[in-house]
Design an enzyme around this catalytic site. Sequence first.
Site, PDB file in Angstrom:
ATOM      1  N   THR A  85     -20.568  -1.670 -48.190  1.00  0.00           N
ATOM      2  CA  THR A  85     -19.948  -0.293 -48.756  1.00  0.00           C
ATOM      3  C   THR A  85     -20.971   0.397 -49.312  1.00  0.00           C
ATOM      4  O   THR A  85     -22.091   0.374 -49.597  1.00  0.00           O
ATOM      5  CB  THR A  85     -18.690  -1.591 -49.933  1.00  0.00           C
ATOM      6  OG1 THR A  85     -19.446  -2.028 -50.393  1.00  0.00           O
ATOM      7  CG2 THR A  85     -17.743  -1.966 -49.130  1.00  0.00           C
ATOM      8  N   ASP A  86     -19.871   2.532 -49.852  1.00  0.00           N
ATOM      9  CA  ASP A  86     -21.450   2.322 -50.609  1.00  0.00           C
ATOM     10  C   ASP A  86     -21.395   1.995 -51.955  1.00  0.00           C
ATOM     11  O   ASP A  86     -20.109   0.976 -52.799  1.00  0.00           O
ATOM     12  CB  ASP A  86     -20.744   3.750 -50.505  1.00  0.00           C
ATOM     13  CG  ASP A  86     -19.411   4.251 -51.030  1.00  0.00           C
ATOM     14  OD1 ASP A  86     -18.407   3.378 -51.193  1.00  0.00           O
ATOM     15  OD2 ASP A  86     -18.974   4.644 -49.923  1.00  0.00           O
ATOM     16  N   GLN A  87     -21.420   3.495 -52.270  1.00  0.00           N
ATOM     17  CA  GLN A  87     -21.658   2.948 -54.640  1.00  0.00           C
ATOM     18  C   GLN A  87     -19.988   2.498 -55.089  1.00  0.00           C
ATOM     19  O   GLN A  87     -19.744   2.354 -56.435  1.00  0.00           O
ATOM     20  CB  GLN A  87     -22.603   3.494 -55.379  1.00  0.00           C
ATOM     21  CG  GLN A  87     -23.183   3.812 -54.784  1.00  0.00           C
ATOM     22  CD  GLN A  87     -24.474   3.955 -55.910  1.00  0.00           C
ATOM     23  OE1 GLN A  87     -24.105   5.680 -56.259  1.00  0.00           O
ATOM     24  NE2 GLN A  87     -25.655   3.540 -56.638  1.00  0.00           N
TER      25      GLN A  87
END
Length: 104
Positions: A21-23
Amino acid sequence: MNSNSDQASNETRLRVRYAETDQMGVVYHSNHLIWFEVGRVELMRQLGFSYRNMEQEDGRFIAVAEVKCRYRAPVYYDEEIAVRTRLKSVRESVVIFSYELVRV
């Protein structure tokens, strides 16, 4: 590969890992292709084929030549998903798979 492509399907369940995932906790788009590979390998295994044996013993390799993916909704960290893989068609040198990712 002499299997009935109308019947060949597999469902593999996965849980989204933090590293995918991203932030914002949304799965990075290219990870979907990795999940498709997981589904493809499991379907092949279910049909009695092993990538390792095909490569080492038969000198046959499966190369991904084209990919099309339509993203309809984001997938988030820690969600459980199912990769539904179907054998769409088989010809002499071309095998076409279709995939669907769904929340479980």
